[in-house]
Design a protein around this motif. Structure first.
Motif, PDB file in Angstrom:
ATOM      1  N   VAL A   7       0.741  -1.100  -0.021  1.00 53.05           N
ATOM      2  CA  VAL A   7       0.231  -0.065  -0.001  1.00 53.05           C
ATOM      3  C   VAL A   7       0.875   1.168  -0.040  1.00 53.05           C
ATOM      4  CG1 VAL A   7      -1.912   0.971   1.070  1.00 53.05           C
ATOM      5  CG2 VAL A   7      -1.762  -1.302   1.607  1.00 53.05           C
ATOM      6  N   THR A   8       0.519   2.278  -0.864  1.00 55.10           N
ATOM      7  CA  THR A   8       1.012   3.624  -0.969  1.00 55.10           C
ATOM      8  C   THR A   8       0.126   4.452  -0.841  1.00 55.10           C
ATOM      9  OG1 THR A   8       1.052   3.961  -3.285  1.00 55.10           O
ATOM     10  CG2 THR A   8       2.942   2.586  -2.803  1.00 55.10           C
ATOM     11  N   PRO A   9       0.662   5.616  -0.392  1.00 46.17           N
ATOM     12  CA  PRO A   9      -0.259   6.966  -0.386  1.00 46.17           C
ATOM     13  C   PRO A   9      -1.120   7.145  -1.726  1.00 46.17           C
ATOM     14  CG  PRO A   9       1.893   7.590   0.422  1.00 46.17           C
ATOM     15  CD  PRO A   9       1.797   6.224  -0.118  1.00 46.17           C
ATOM     16  N   ASP A  10      -0.549   6.706  -3.044  1.00 47.36           N
ATOM     17  CA  ASP A  10      -1.152   6.844  -3.999  1.00 47.36           C
ATOM     18  C   ASP A  10      -2.113   5.644  -4.297  1.00 47.36           C
ATOM     19  OD1 ASP A  10      -0.164   9.334  -4.633  1.00 47.36           O
ATOM     20  OD2 ASP A  10       1.635   8.280  -5.396  1.00 47.36           O
ATOM     21  N   GLY A  11      -2.459   5.002  -3.321  1.00 46.52           N
ATOM     22  CA  GLY A  11      -3.080   3.670  -3.487  1.00 46.52           C
ATOM     23  C   GLY A  11      -2.569   2.260  -3.433  1.00 46.52           C
ATOM     24  N   VAL A  57       6.945  -6.014  13.128  1.00 46.65           N
ATOM     25  CA  VAL A  57       6.882  -4.601  12.533  1.00 46.65           C
ATOM     26  C   VAL A  57       8.415  -4.540  12.153  1.00 46.65           C
ATOM     27  CG1 VAL A  57       6.596  -2.313  12.386  1.00 46.65           C
ATOM     28  CG2 VAL A  57       4.668  -3.680  13.430  1.00 46.65           C
ATOM     29  N   PHE A 115       7.785   0.540   5.897  1.00 44.11           N
ATOM     30  CA  PHE A 115       7.945  -0.748   6.477  1.00 44.11           C
ATOM     31  C   PHE A 115       7.138  -1.896   6.275  1.00 44.11           C
ATOM     32  CE2 PHE A 115       5.059   2.068   8.553  1.00 44.11           C
ATOM     33  CZ  PHE A 115       3.915   1.406   8.988  1.00 44.11           C
ATOM     34  N   GLU A 135       4.541  -4.847   7.809  1.00 45.16           N
ATOM     35  CA  GLU A 135       3.863  -5.517   8.963  1.00 45.16           C
ATOM     36  C   GLU A 135       3.565  -6.728   8.854  1.00 45.16           C
ATOM     37  OE1 GLU A 135      -0.032  -4.810   9.211  1.00 45.16           O
ATOM     38  OE2 GLU A 135      -0.252  -4.825  11.442  1.00 45.16           O
ATOM     39  N   LEU A 182       3.788  -1.008   3.825  1.00 45.68           N
ATOM     40  CA  LEU A 182       3.523   0.348   3.660  1.00 45.68           C
ATOM     41  C   LEU A 182       4.726   1.257   3.258  1.00 45.68           C
ATOM     42  CD1 LEU A 182       1.523   1.077   6.810  1.00 45.68           C
ATOM     43  CD2 LEU A 182       0.705   0.785   4.631  1.00 45.68           C
ATOM     44  N   GLN A 220       6.353   4.695   0.751  1.00 49.68           N
ATOM     45  CA  GLN A 220       5.912   6.143   0.034  1.00 49.68           C
ATOM     46  C   GLN A 220       5.797   6.021  -1.175  1.00 49.68           C
ATOM     47  OE1 GLN A 220       8.456   8.727   1.981  1.00 49.68           O
ATOM     48  NE2 GLN A 220       7.001   9.108   3.659  1.00 49.68           N
ATOM     49  N   PHE A 247      -6.108   6.742  -0.850  1.00 52.11           N
ATOM     50  CA  PHE A 247      -5.154   7.037   0.299  1.00 52.11           C
ATOM     51  C   PHE A 247      -5.755   6.446   1.396  1.00 52.11           C
ATOM     52  CE2 PHE A 247      -4.157   9.792   3.805  1.00 52.11           C
ATOM     53  CZ  PHE A 247      -2.940   9.897   3.657  1.00 52.11           C
ATOM     54  N   PRO A 287      -6.716   3.256   2.770  1.00 47.01           N
ATOM     55  CA  PRO A 287      -5.962   1.949   3.448  1.00 47.01           C
ATOM     56  C   PRO A 287      -4.680   2.282   3.981  1.00 47.01           C
ATOM     57  CG  PRO A 287      -6.723   1.722   1.003  1.00 47.01           C
ATOM     58  CD  PRO A 287      -7.009   3.080   1.278  1.00 47.01           C
ATOM     59  N   TYR A 288      -3.879   3.362   3.214  1.00 46.51           N
ATOM     60  CA  TYR A 288      -2.540   3.387   3.791  1.00 46.51           C
ATOM     61  C   TYR A 288      -2.589   4.135   5.041  1.00 46.51           C
ATOM     62  CZ  TYR A 288       2.143   5.703   3.417  1.00 46.51           C
ATOM     63  OH  TYR A 288       3.513   5.934   3.615  1.00 46.51           O
ATOM     64  N   LYS A 340      -3.814   2.118   7.845  1.00 44.25           N
ATOM     65  CA  LYS A 340      -2.778   0.950   8.313  1.00 44.25           C
ATOM     66  C   LYS A 340      -1.809   1.788   9.303  1.00 44.25           C
ATOM     67  CE  LYS A 340      -1.873  -3.102   8.618  1.00 44.25           C
ATOM     68  NZ  LYS A 340      -3.087  -3.865   8.980  1.00 44.25           N
ATOM     69  N   ILE A 341      -1.193   2.961   8.571  1.00 42.71           N
ATOM     70  CA  ILE A 341      -0.202   3.384   9.299  1.00 42.71           C
ATOM     71  C   ILE A 341      -0.662   3.705  10.512  1.00 42.71           C
ATOM     72  CG2 ILE A 341      -0.292   5.855   8.414  1.00 42.71           C
ATOM     73  CD1 ILE A 341       2.811   5.765   7.943  1.00 42.71           C
ATOM     74  N   GLU A 400      -2.953   2.650  12.552  1.00 37.54           N
ATOM     75  CA  GLU A 400      -3.089   1.358  13.290  1.00 37.54           C
ATOM     76  C   GLU A 400      -1.441   1.029  13.949  1.00 37.54           C
ATOM     77  OE1 GLU A 400      -5.229  -1.679  11.358  1.00 37.54           O
ATOM     78  OE2 GLU A 400      -4.167  -3.110  12.677  1.00 37.54           O
ATOM     79  N   VAL A 401      -0.709   0.889  13.012  1.00 42.93           N
ATOM     80  CA  VAL A 401       0.681   0.420  13.640  1.00 42.93           C
ATOM     81  C   VAL A 401       1.436   1.474  14.510  1.00 42.93           C
ATOM     82  CG1 VAL A 401       2.878  -0.264  12.763  1.00 42.93           C
ATOM     83  CG2 VAL A 401       1.028  -0.981  11.500  1.00 42.93           C
ATOM     84  N   LEU A 408       8.971   5.645  11.597  1.00 41.38           N
ATOM     85  CA  LEU A 408       7.819   5.795  11.409  1.00 41.38           C
ATOM     86  C   LEU A 408       6.699   7.050  11.439  1.00 41.38           C
ATOM     87  CD1 LEU A 408       5.534   3.514  10.425  1.00 41.38           C
ATOM     88  CD2 LEU A 408       5.231   2.992  13.127  1.00 41.38           C
ATOM     89  N   GLN A 411       7.096   9.610   8.834  1.00 39.71           N
ATOM     90  CA  GLN A 411       6.363   8.883   7.618  1.00 39.71           C
ATOM     91  C   GLN A 411       4.834   9.302   7.970  1.00 39.71           C
ATOM     92  OE1 GLN A 411       7.614   4.899   6.605  1.00 39.71           O
ATOM     93  NE2 GLN A 411       6.109   4.993   4.903  1.00 39.71           N
TER      94      GLN A 411
END
Lengths: 134, 287
Positions: A9-13, A42, A67, A69, A78, A80, B42, B44-45, B48-49, B51-52, B218, B221
């Motif tokens: 997953v990235t910020p762009d989808g 993690v 990173f 998970e 996840l 960038q 955006f 899901p990203y 997730k982030i 949550e972690v 993290l 980010q």
């Protein structure tokens, strides 16, 4: 054979979501292989290729930091940015590499070395991932 | 009374304006769809982030990371998200008014705060008023990529890490629906309310190499992703606001054209009546 769901997953989808038998990647503390049933974990990733194995074939994804998970049946990456070989703009990566190298060679004061270094790493990583698939 | 030609001229020019606003409305509607999709991609990203991060932050004694801890505030940073172009109704002015008033209330001197502006309108607004704009970025694409704002986001977070600023607020228009956007203030740093709204059942993780080091990579980010999320939200609002503004402009043009046409027809009628009267009068005089 048991599999785990991998989603990138990235910020762009989302880039990818599928079942694989093994994930190997390069975390900041070293190479890491994840099989189904791994304990929750993690770990930060380096700019590197993530290799996903399924039924004898393997897929590669160029990730830019981020990173990982891990859960027993699921791995989420996840980052960038993350690209499959087919999505890599090879011309752009080549140019980025040249530019970064030029920047690192000039001994000017105002050049941000760290940023140039990161850019170089990203470009080399993209080129590696792309070329390995030929 | 205006002459027939004058009225005709006004009708024509209003029609041309209407064509433009109509086109802009449709363009904005299309862009709004794309912006909504981007914002959705955006989710899901960000979930997730969060949550972690929350999992680690609640997990145990690591809450002493500088980005999680409030410290004495000497200088405040404000990230303000506006558009590059106007013609979007109250989109820009409501955010700017809000920020401007907040700053006037909270700070006495320009040394106590700094601004990071995303979008041309916001930058021009603050520069004109001699307020300190520390970083700026203009000409953001309508469908921004994370790479577009990565630099400014990480530099902003760096300001906090370097203790140039001690807290960071985010101002943008939150997209509620196509006809409603509301100005939102969000405290970005320090991340004191990170545990809010997250279920406590996050599984216990093994950290490789250690919790501290993971937080180190993290948290920046995470903060950057929040700025990006706000930008996507703001972009959706911008297109929605522009669409609504252009729609009402088109409607107004319709009304105006209606009124003017009525006036035009009346004037035409009056002219014809007058002409007939003149002819009849002339004929009568000849007999």
């Amino acid at each position: 054979m048991k599999t785990l769901t991998v989603s990138v997953v990235t910020p762009d989808g989302p880039v990818l979501e599928d079942a694989f038998e093994m994930v190997s990647c390069k975390a900041e503390s070293g190479e890491l292989g994840v099989l189904p049933g791994h304990i929750p974990m993690v770990a930060p990733l380096t700019i590197s290729a993530v290799r996903l194995k399924k039924e004898g074939s393997s897929e590669r994804i160029a990730v830019n930091g981020g990173f990982l998970e891990v859960r027993p049946d699921k791995v989420t990456i996840l980052a960038q940015s993350a690209e499959k070989p087919s999505e890599i703009d090879i011309e752009r990566a080549r140019k980025a590499k040249e530019r970064a190298e030029r920047r690192l060679q000039t001994k000017q004061e105002d050049v941000d070395f760290k940023r140039a270094e990161m850019a170089l790493k990203r470009a080399i990583n993209r080129l590696d991932v792309f070329e390995n698939n030929f | 009374m205006a002459s027939l030609r004058d009225i005709k001229g006004r009708i024509d020019s209003t029609k041309k304006t209407k064509q433009i606003t109509k086109a802009m409305e449709m363009v904005s509607a299309a862009k709004l769809n794309r912006a909504e999709e981007n914002a959705k991609a955006f989710v899901p990203y960000s979930e997730k982030i969060q949550e972690v991060v929350a999992g680690i932050a609640t997990g145990g004694g690591v809450a002493d990371h500088p980005m999680l801890k409030s410290r004495e505030v000497k200088r405040t940073g404000y990230v303000v998200i506006t558009s590059d172009r106007g013609l979007a109704g109250a989109y820009n002015s409501s955010v700017l008014r809000n920020v401007y008033q907040t700053i006037k209330q909270r700070h006495n001197s320009a040394d106590d705060y700094t601004l990071i502006t995303i979008g041309k309108i916001g930058r021009d607004f603050f520069k004109k008023r001699n307020m300190p704009v520390d970083k700026e970025i203009v000409a953001i694409a309508d469908q921004p990529d994370f790479a577009d704002i990565k630099d400014i986001a990480s530099e902003t977070v760096q300001l906090f890490t370097d203790e140039v600023i001690d807290e960071l607020y985010l101002y943008y228009n939150h997209y509620v629906s196509a006809i409603s956007q509301e100005v939102t203030e969000k405290k970005l740093l320090p991340l004191t309310d990170i545990n809010k709204g997250v279920k406590a059942s996050t599984s216990s993780y093994e950290y490789e190499p250690s919790e501290e080091e993971i937080l180190e990579t993290l948290l920046p980010q995470y903060a950057e992703s929040l700025i990006y999320g706000a930008l996507l939200d703001g972009k959706a609002s911008e297109h929605a606001a522009r669409m609504t503004a252009m729609k009402s402009a088109t409607d107004n043009a319709d009304d105006l054209i209606g009124d003017l046409s009525l006036k035009y027809n009346r004037a035409r009628q009056a002219a014809i009546t007058q002409e007939i009267t003149e002819i009849v009068g002339g004929a009568a005089a000849l007999e």
